[in-house]
Motif scaffolding. Sequence first.
Motif, PDB file in Angstrom:
ATOM      1  N   LEU A 110      80.630  50.066  -0.826  1.00 59.84           N
ATOM      2  CA  LEU A 110      81.737  50.945  -1.180  1.00 59.84           C
ATOM      3  C   LEU A 110      82.960  50.137  -1.597  1.00 59.84           C
ATOM      4  O   LEU A 110      83.601  50.437  -2.613  1.00 59.84           O
ATOM      5  CB  LEU A 110      82.079  51.859   0.003  1.00 59.84           C
ATOM      6  N   ALA A 111      83.284  49.101  -0.836  1.00 54.90           N
ATOM      7  CA  ALA A 111      84.447  48.271  -1.166  1.00 54.90           C
ATOM      8  C   ALA A 111      84.267  47.590  -2.516  1.00 54.90           C
ATOM      9  O   ALA A 111      85.183  47.584  -3.359  1.00 54.90           O
ATOM     10  CB  ALA A 111      84.682  47.237  -0.066  1.00 54.90           C
ATOM     11  N   LEU A 112      83.095  47.024  -2.759  1.00 51.96           N
ATOM     12  CA  LEU A 112      82.847  46.327  -4.018  1.00 51.96           C
ATOM     13  C   LEU A 112      82.866  47.292  -5.206  1.00 51.96           C
ATOM     14  O   LEU A 112      83.376  46.956  -6.278  1.00 51.96           O
ATOM     15  CB  LEU A 112      81.502  45.597  -3.947  1.00 51.96           C
TER      16      LEU A 112
ATOM     17  N   ALA B 212      72.225  39.696  -5.828  1.00 50.86           N
ATOM     18  CA  ALA B 212      71.705  38.779  -4.815  1.00 50.86           C
ATOM     19  C   ALA B 212      71.990  39.309  -3.418  1.00 50.86           C
ATOM     20  O   ALA B 212      71.135  39.233  -2.517  1.00 50.86           O
ATOM     21  CB  ALA B 212      72.325  37.393  -5.000  1.00 50.86           C
ATOM     22  N   MET B 213      73.183  39.840  -3.224  1.00 54.07           N
ATOM     23  CA  MET B 213      73.536  40.435  -1.937  1.00 54.07           C
ATOM     24  C   MET B 213      72.616  41.617  -1.622  1.00 54.07           C
ATOM     25  O   MET B 213      72.111  41.755  -0.500  1.00 54.07           O
ATOM     26  CB  MET B 213      74.998  40.897  -1.957  1.00 54.07           C
ATOM     27  N   MET B 214      72.370  42.452  -2.624  1.00 52.81           N
ATOM     28  CA  MET B 214      71.473  43.588  -2.432  1.00 52.81           C
ATOM     29  C   MET B 214      70.065  43.127  -2.049  1.00 52.81           C
ATOM     30  O   MET B 214      69.418  43.700  -1.176  1.00 52.81           O
ATOM     31  CB  MET B 214      71.431  44.431  -3.709  1.00 52.81           C
TER      32      MET B 214
ATOM     33  N   PHE C 126      66.423  49.420 -11.113  1.00 54.68           N
ATOM     34  CA  PHE C 126      66.023  50.448 -12.082  1.00 54.68           C
ATOM     35  C   PHE C 126      66.955  51.646 -12.027  1.00 54.68           C
ATOM     36  O   PHE C 126      67.405  52.167 -13.065  1.00 54.68           O
ATOM     37  CB  PHE C 126      64.588  50.889 -11.800  1.00 54.68           C
ATOM     38  N   LEU C 127      67.281  52.091 -10.812  1.00 57.56           N
ATOM     39  CA  LEU C 127      68.194  53.227 -10.668  1.00 57.56           C
ATOM     40  C   LEU C 127      69.573  52.906 -11.236  1.00 57.56           C
ATOM     41  O   LEU C 127      70.208  53.748 -11.886  1.00 57.56           O
ATOM     42  CB  LEU C 127      68.320  53.612  -9.194  1.00 57.56           C
ATOM     43  N   ALA C 128      70.047  51.664 -11.010  1.00 56.30           N
ATOM     44  CA  ALA C 128      71.358  51.263 -11.516  1.00 56.30           C
ATOM     45  C   ALA C 128      71.383  51.280 -13.038  1.00 56.30           C
ATOM     46  O   ALA C 128      72.328  51.790 -13.651  1.00 56.30           O
ATOM     47  CB  ALA C 128      71.711  49.873 -10.987  1.00 56.30           C
ATOM     48  N   CYS C 129      70.345  50.715 -13.652  1.00 61.56           N
ATOM     49  CA  CYS C 129      70.285  50.688 -15.120  1.00 61.56           C
ATOM     50  C   CYS C 129      70.177  52.098 -15.700  1.00 61.56           C
ATOM     51  O   CYS C 129      70.829  52.422 -16.701  1.00 61.56           O
ATOM     52  CB  CYS C 129      69.109  49.834 -15.580  1.00 61.56           C
ATOM     53  N   ALA C 130      69.363  52.935 -15.057  1.00 55.02           N
ATOM     54  CA  ALA C 130      69.181  54.297 -15.559  1.00 55.02           C
ATOM     55  C   ALA C 130      70.471  55.108 -15.455  1.00 55.02           C
ATOM     56  O   ALA C 130      70.890  55.766 -16.423  1.00 55.02           O
ATOM     57  CB  ALA C 130      68.055  54.981 -14.786  1.00 55.02           C
ATOM     58  N   THR C 131      71.113  55.066 -14.291  1.00 59.12           N
ATOM     59  CA  THR C 131      72.346  55.843 -14.118  1.00 59.12           C
ATOM     60  C   THR C 131      73.494  55.254 -14.947  1.00 59.12           C
ATOM     61  O   THR C 131      74.317  55.995 -15.482  1.00 59.12           O
ATOM     62  CB  THR C 131      72.761  55.886 -12.634  1.00 59.12           C
ATOM     63  N   GLY C 132      73.532  53.923 -15.064  1.00 59.41           N
ATOM     64  CA  GLY C 132      74.565  53.293 -15.883  1.00 59.41           C
ATOM     65  C   GLY C 132      74.429  53.664 -17.350  1.00 59.41           C
ATOM     66  O   GLY C 132      75.419  53.978 -18.016  1.00 59.41           O
ATOM     67  N   ALA C 133      73.185  53.633 -17.854  1.00 62.97           N
ATOM     68  CA  ALA C 133      72.954  54.003 -19.255  1.00 62.97           C
ATOM     69  C   ALA C 133      73.284  55.475 -19.501  1.00 62.97           C
ATOM     70  O   ALA C 133      73.898  55.829 -20.522  1.00 62.97           O
ATOM     71  CB  ALA C 133      71.498  53.716 -19.622  1.00 62.97           C
ATOM     72  N   LEU C 134      72.896  56.318 -18.550  1.00 65.30           N
ATOM     73  CA  LEU C 134      73.191  57.754 -18.687  1.00 65.30           C
ATOM     74  C   LEU C 134      74.690  58.010 -18.667  1.00 65.30           C
ATOM     75  O   LEU C 134      75.221  58.765 -19.501  1.00 65.30           O
ATOM     76  CB  LEU C 134      72.505  58.521 -17.557  1.00 65.30           C
ATOM     77  N   ALA C 135      75.400  57.379 -17.724  1.00 62.95           N
ATOM     78  CA  ALA C 135      76.843  57.574 -17.623  1.00 62.95           C
ATOM     79  C   ALA C 135      77.559  57.024 -18.848  1.00 62.95           C
ATOM     80  O   ALA C 135      78.505  57.641 -19.365  1.00 62.95           O
ATOM     81  CB  ALA C 135      77.375  56.898 -16.360  1.00 62.95           C
ATOM     82  N   GLY C 136      77.113  55.862 -19.326  1.00 67.29           N
ATOM     83  CA  GLY C 136      77.738  55.281 -20.515  1.00 67.29           C
ATOM     84  C   GLY C 136      77.535  56.145 -21.744  1.00 67.29           C
ATOM     85  O   GLY C 136      78.472  56.372 -22.522  1.00 67.29           O
TER      86      GLY C 136
ATOM     87  N   ALA D 123      75.645  49.510  -6.758  1.00 69.77           N
ATOM     88  CA  ALA D 123      75.864  49.978  -5.388  1.00 69.77           C
ATOM     89  C   ALA D 123      75.200  51.326  -5.158  1.00 69.77           C
ATOM     90  O   ALA D 123      74.595  51.565  -4.096  1.00 69.77           O
ATOM     91  CB  ALA D 123      77.361  50.061  -5.102  1.00 69.77           C
ATOM     92  N   LEU D 124      75.295  52.216  -6.144  1.00 65.71           N
ATOM     93  CA  LEU D 124      74.648  53.526  -6.024  1.00 65.71           C
ATOM     94  C   LEU D 124      73.135  53.364  -5.903  1.00 65.71           C
ATOM     95  O   LEU D 124      72.491  53.990  -5.046  1.00 65.71           O
ATOM     96  CB  LEU D 124      74.995  54.393  -7.235  1.00 65.71           C
ATOM     97  N   GLY D 125      72.560  52.513  -6.766  1.00 67.96           N
ATOM     98  CA  GLY D 125      71.119  52.273  -6.692  1.00 67.96           C
ATOM     99  C   GLY D 125      70.709  51.687  -5.360  1.00 67.96           C
ATOM    100  O   GLY D 125      69.686  52.075  -4.784  1.00 67.96           O
ATOM    101  N   ALA D 126      71.534  50.760  -4.834  1.00 72.54           N
ATOM    102  CA  ALA D 126      71.221  50.144  -3.538  1.00 72.54           C
ATOM    103  C   ALA D 126      71.305  51.156  -2.409  1.00 72.54           C
ATOM    104  O   ALA D 126      70.455  51.175  -1.512  1.00 72.54           O
ATOM    105  CB  ALA D 126      72.180  48.982  -3.281  1.00 72.54           C
TER     106      ALA D 126
END
Length: 269
Positions: free
Chosen positions: A115-117, A196-198, A212-222, A244-247
């Motif tokens: 959340l902080a990051l 790396a932290m994830m 995969f979730l990060a790329c999918a949601t990022g592409a959709l949002a963009g 962070a959302l995907g994690a």
Amino acid sequence: MDTLIYTITGLFVFFLGASIGSFINVVVYRIPAGLSLLWPPSRCPHCLTRLKATENIPVFGWLRLKGKCAHCKSPISKRYPIIEATSALLFLLVYFHFGIQLQTLGYWAFFSWLLALSLIDFDTMTLPNPLTQSGLVVGLIFQIILGIHNNNPIPQIMFGIFGMVLGIWLLDIISITGSLAFGRTAMGAGDAKLAAMMGAWLGWRYLLVAGFLACATGALAGSAGIALGWLERNKPMPFGPFLALGAGVTAIWGQPLLNAYLQIFFPLR
């Protein structure tokens, strides 16, 4: 009696999460500014008056003050109680999913770092090294403690280390490939460090799901942002919140998501 205990425990978890959310507000403001997290104590950003204990109660302190400083009457951003409430709800989500066990304590810490990051990346387009590095170290320590608890410390720490290494490699490969394809920097170095932290927390399999979730949601949002005119086509967009959302989603529902993927692409014959 069980219902009463469950309710009391839930309220305790909510206030614990909200209190951590209050500290996250401090982290998000002070780390990018290069300020100490411990001094000075919480104060009004306008008149710099130190807040009293009753004024600093997470969520409810803001509501009691009606969103204004008790001293100078300047408005206090709604973002503060929203972040506190978000942290409280995340703590409840983890608690209701895992119950009272070691993973609950670990993922409370993991979600707090995420959340902080996310908020710092959203504000500044940066992912500070002190947070990504400390989150990685805490993740590896969590794997060691989990391994000792389950009587398999070596496999468990290797699980985290391999996930960490894969996170760096995966995001670096995506960044290099994107930069070559688009002729400009596609991703900051901080994103690889966050990955790396994830990986240290989730291990390599769940890291792939989270990526995969990060790329999918990022592409959709963009794409949605460009279509609605909120983003310019070549304007950079923070990727940390999507990682962070995907994690976070993977930490809670990673196994069902992984099972669904395997069932779709590798069905049993």
